[in-house]
Design a protein around this motif. Sequence first.
Motif, mmCIF file in Angstrom:
data_model
loop_
_atom_site.group_PDB
_atom_site.id
_atom_site.type_symbol
_atom_site.label_atom_id
_atom_site.label_comp_id
_atom_site.label_asym_id
_atom_site.label_seq_id
_atom_site.Cartn_x
_atom_site.Cartn_y
_atom_site.Cartn_z
ATOM 1 N N GLU A 152 31.487 -103.971 -38.264
ATOM 2 C CA GLU A 152 32.822 -103.928 -37.633
ATOM 3 C C GLU A 152 33.847 -103.283 -38.554
ATOM 4 N N ALA A 153 33.705 -103.550 -39.857
ATOM 5 C CA ALA A 153 34.661 -102.984 -40.831
ATOM 6 C C ALA A 153 34.329 -101.526 -41.166
ATOM 7 N N GLY A 154 33.254 -101.014 -40.572
ATOM 8 C CA GLY A 154 32.880 -99.614 -40.822
ATOM 9 C C GLY A 154 32.344 -99.381 -42.223
ATOM 10 N N ILE A 155 31.759 -100.425 -42.812
ATOM 11 C CA ILE A 155 31.218 -100.289 -44.168
ATOM 12 C C ILE A 155 29.701 -100.228 -44.085
ATOM 13 N N LYS A 156 29.128 -99.108 -44.543
ATOM 14 C CA LYS A 156 27.698 -98.860 -44.415
ATOM 15 C C LYS A 156 26.940 -99.605 -45.516
ATOM 16 N N ILE A 157 26.088 -100.529 -45.127
ATOM 17 C CA ILE A 157 25.313 -101.251 -46.140
ATOM 18 C C ILE A 157 23.926 -100.633 -46.277
ATOM 19 N N SER A 158 23.317 -100.883 -47.450
ATOM 20 C CA SER A 158 21.966 -100.349 -47.708
ATOM 21 C C SER A 158 20.902 -101.409 -47.470
ATOM 22 N N GLY A 159 21.326 -102.592 -47.063
ATOM 23 C CA GLY A 159 20.372 -103.658 -46.791
ATOM 24 C C GLY A 159 20.928 -105.016 -47.183
ATOM 25 N N THR A 160 20.050 -106.010 -47.146
ATOM 26 C CA THR A 160 20.466 -107.363 -47.520
ATOM 27 C C THR A 160 20.050 -107.626 -48.965
ATOM 28 N N ILE A 161 20.366 -108.806 -49.417
ATOM 29 C CA ILE A 161 20.060 -109.142 -50.813
ATOM 30 C C ILE A 161 18.545 -109.116 -51.075
ATOM 31 N N GLU A 162 17.746 -109.361 -50.047
ATOM 32 C CA GLU A 162 16.287 -109.297 -50.225
ATOM 33 C C GLU A 162 15.863 -107.862 -50.561
ATOM 34 N N ASP A 163 16.473 -106.894 -49.870
ATOM 35 C CA ASP A 163 16.197 -105.481 -50.181
ATOM 36 C C ASP A 163 16.653 -105.137 -51.600
ATOM 37 N N PHE A 164 17.824 -105.689 -51.968
ATOM 38 C CA PHE A 164 18.381 -105.497 -53.318
ATOM 39 C C PHE A 164 17.376 -105.938 -54.384
ATOM 40 N N TYR A 165 16.810 -107.144 -54.177
ATOM 41 C CA TYR A 165 15.852 -107.664 -55.165
ATOM 42 C C TYR A 165 14.665 -106.710 -55.362
ATOM 43 N N ASP A 166 14.259 -106.026 -54.275
ATOM 44 C CA ASP A 166 13.119 -105.096 -54.371
ATOM 45 C C ASP A 166 13.426 -103.875 -55.239
ATOM 46 N N LYS A 167 14.718 -103.535 -55.354
ATOM 47 C CA LYS A 167 15.106 -102.285 -56.009
ATOM 48 C C LYS A 167 15.359 -102.410 -57.514
ATOM 49 N N VAL A 168 15.521 -103.645 -58.005
ATOM 50 C CA VAL A 168 16.068 -103.799 -59.361
ATOM 51 C C VAL A 168 15.066 -104.337 -60.370
ATOM 52 N N ASP A 169 15.209 -103.860 -61.630
ATOM 53 C CA ASP A 169 14.422 -104.392 -62.738
ATOM 54 C C ASP A 169 15.174 -105.508 -63.454
ATOM 55 N N VAL A 170 16.484 -105.414 -63.398
ATOM 56 C CA VAL A 170 17.315 -106.420 -64.072
ATOM 57 C C VAL A 170 18.598 -106.587 -63.266
ATOM 58 N N ILE A 171 19.084 -107.833 -63.218
ATOM 59 C CA ILE A 171 20.317 -108.131 -62.478
ATOM 60 C C ILE A 171 21.421 -108.507 -63.460
ATOM 61 N N VAL A 172 22.612 -108.019 -63.191
ATOM 62 C CA VAL A 172 23.800 -108.571 -63.846
ATOM 63 C C VAL A 172 24.400 -109.538 -62.840
ATOM 64 N N ASP A 173 24.276 -110.824 -63.114
ATOM 65 C CA ASP A 173 24.819 -111.809 -62.185
ATOM 66 C C ASP A 173 26.287 -112.039 -62.521
ATOM 67 N N ALA A 174 27.159 -111.567 -61.630
ATOM 68 C CA ALA A 174 28.605 -111.734 -61.846
ATOM 69 C C ALA A 174 29.203 -112.516 -60.683
ATOM 70 N N THR A 175 28.409 -113.448 -60.181
ATOM 71 C CA THR A 175 28.882 -114.327 -59.100
ATOM 72 C C THR A 175 29.831 -115.372 -59.681
ATOM 73 N N PRO A 176 30.578 -116.070 -58.801
ATOM 74 C CA PRO A 176 31.533 -117.055 -59.330
ATOM 75 C C PRO A 176 30.853 -118.157 -60.141
ATOM 76 N N GLU A 177 31.643 -118.729 -61.053
ATOM 77 C CA GLU A 177 31.189 -119.788 -61.960
ATOM 78 C C GLU A 177 30.303 -120.828 -61.265
ATOM 79 N N GLY A 178 29.156 -121.090 -61.857
ATOM 80 C CA GLY A 178 28.278 -122.139 -61.327
ATOM 81 C C GLY A 178 27.229 -121.626 -60.348
ATOM 82 N N ILE A 179 27.476 -120.476 -59.730
ATOM 83 C CA ILE A 179 26.513 -119.912 -58.777
ATOM 84 C C ILE A 179 25.342 -119.280 -59.541
#
Lengths: 338, 338
Positions: free
Chosen positions: B63-90
């Motif tokens: 609805e916001a016209g923002i093109k996504i490349s997939g969900t977080i499950e797809d994201f996990y498939d693409k990465v060797d390492v994650i920088v977790d910058a989610t809010p404190e405690g997450i």
Amino acid sequence: MKAVGINGYGTIGKRVADAVAAQDDMKLAGVTKRTPDFESKMAVEKGYPLYISVPEREELFEEAGIKISGTIEDFYDKVDVIVDATPEGIGAKNMEIYKKLGIKSTFQGGEKHDQIGKSFNSFANFKDSIGADYVRVVSCNTTGLCRTLKPINDLAGIKKVRAVMVRRGADPAQVKKGPINAIVPNPPTVPSHHGPDVQTVMNGLNITTMALLVPTTLMHQHNLMVELENSVSADDVIDKLENTPRVILVEASKGLGSTAQIMEYAKDLGRPRSDLFEIAVWKESINVVDGELYYMQAVHQESDVVPENVDAIRAMLEIEEDPAKSIAKTNKAMGIKG
Amino acid sequence: MKAVGINGYGTIGKRVADAVAAQDDMKLAGVTKRTPDFESKMAVEKGYPLYISVPEREELFEEAGIKISGTIEDFYDKVDVIVDATPEGIGAKNMEIYKKLGIKSTFQGGEKHDQIGKSFNSFANFKDSIGADYVRVVSCNTTGLCRTLKPINDLAGIKKVRAVMVRRGADPAQVKKGPINAIVPNPPTVPSHHGPDVQTVMNGLNITTMALLVPTTLMHQHNLMVELENSVSADDVIDKLENTPRVILVEASKGLGSTAQIMEYAKDLGRPRSDLFEIAVWKESINVVDGELYYMQAVHQESDVVPENVDAIRAMLEIEEDPAKSIAKTNKAMGIKG
């Protein structure tokens, strides 16, 4: 009864005027003002004789409908002692005039110790000012430091004090000062002048201070690290400060977790101008680790020196030579924690 | 080239994304976002693959016209390492997911050391994280302390550190936090958690901290009192810090007398988002009195940990095992003082 005059009816002067008027062993003879503003008008409405410090401005006061009792020359004739609460640096110049006229005076912390010759804090060195002619009541920050460091020194002996003073950028009514959104090392050099200033009333105390300005108007905040000579517990310090006049303990857990909440508490106390004459120490912050005492305190910069000015007058005029008695008398008249 | 994913494209995440994209020995594989806000839109405009962390929200992004490349499950498939910058405690919760998937990750200072198991600072303990799976980059304040305390410890040996941390109340874009006009002891107990946090990367350092919040958004400010093992002069310290990467000396006398002026300087440097990745130490504040070093510094809370995240990735993936080389490489790519 001895007559007290307030030269400079501003932030400190108007508060000391009320404090003097509340005592039964001295009387308020009048106040001086340069400008026919709301403070001048309210001084007259309170029944305080108003003298103008710039005689040429008499017409301005007339135009504003503010009835004056005379000029500063008339003021000098009426007073036995002056509380000089003029802006920083003016007091030292005024001292020359007072000397010629043979009138005693207290000055405020903005003046330099060396120019006035003697500094004063009710708890640290009251007796040094008995019979003195010119006495400088140390600044709000220095007064705040002395109020808690003196009883701690009495309790446990102080080896060394480190203090970081987080100062309010401006008073609540000041609209031309900052910062609005910055932290300002002030001075940017270390140590700051606050340590040497404490030493003018607590001679020989080993103290180093750092100071900043931050965007708030309500109170200064001090962070203290005190190496002690003798082993005491946090509870010993709490007990000592609970029994120290002009110091109150506040608890963040009871809704007093910031300077804003402390000043809200002062409003609820019903004090004049919602002032807090006492130094507020956060009870939770008091801790002793490896023989070093830590605590945090808040200082109401507009009012903490007011009772000290009253005590200084008593010492200088030899109305009372026992500091504890003067402190108790001032406190009772002003509703301050004794 | 190893693929880095940013989980949580907020204040830290978006900055680390840019920093990773600027390196030539790792590539940015994508970023995640919960909300179709301006940050999501701008990530896509920059060409960063955007994955949504809440799959049910796909329609909102459409609805916001923002093109996504997939969900977080797809994201996990693409990465060797994650920088977790989610809010404190997450982050600590996310670690359980990453463990199941066998993906390495950095976490931010809001997570607890004990939960992640290992903390990181490029200067203090880079080598401890070589090959590690999960690494917590210490907070902006702790990073600021390490950046200057480590070289001072190397220079003169540290006996004991006392620090008072005057922290910004909120980040510039946060409109629901305070204080607006108060000084808030935070925590109101002493010592604060910052000392123990430094010890997670500078093991055995004797450090005690006190902390407050004040009404400013720009930077934190630290006041340091450091008892030294060996005798050095202020000039020795100045010389050492002038030759320390990611530390700059600023002078009040040259118009840099406050955090506001330092951030104005950062704007003039032309950095992305006008960030200041370096720790700014006030040169005038550096002083040695009775074997104790005093200084004041300012920390840009939004950006100082960004290069540290890049270095942590290099250590974990064993792309580079020499801290000095990684630091120099990161700095060069980001235009940071080396």
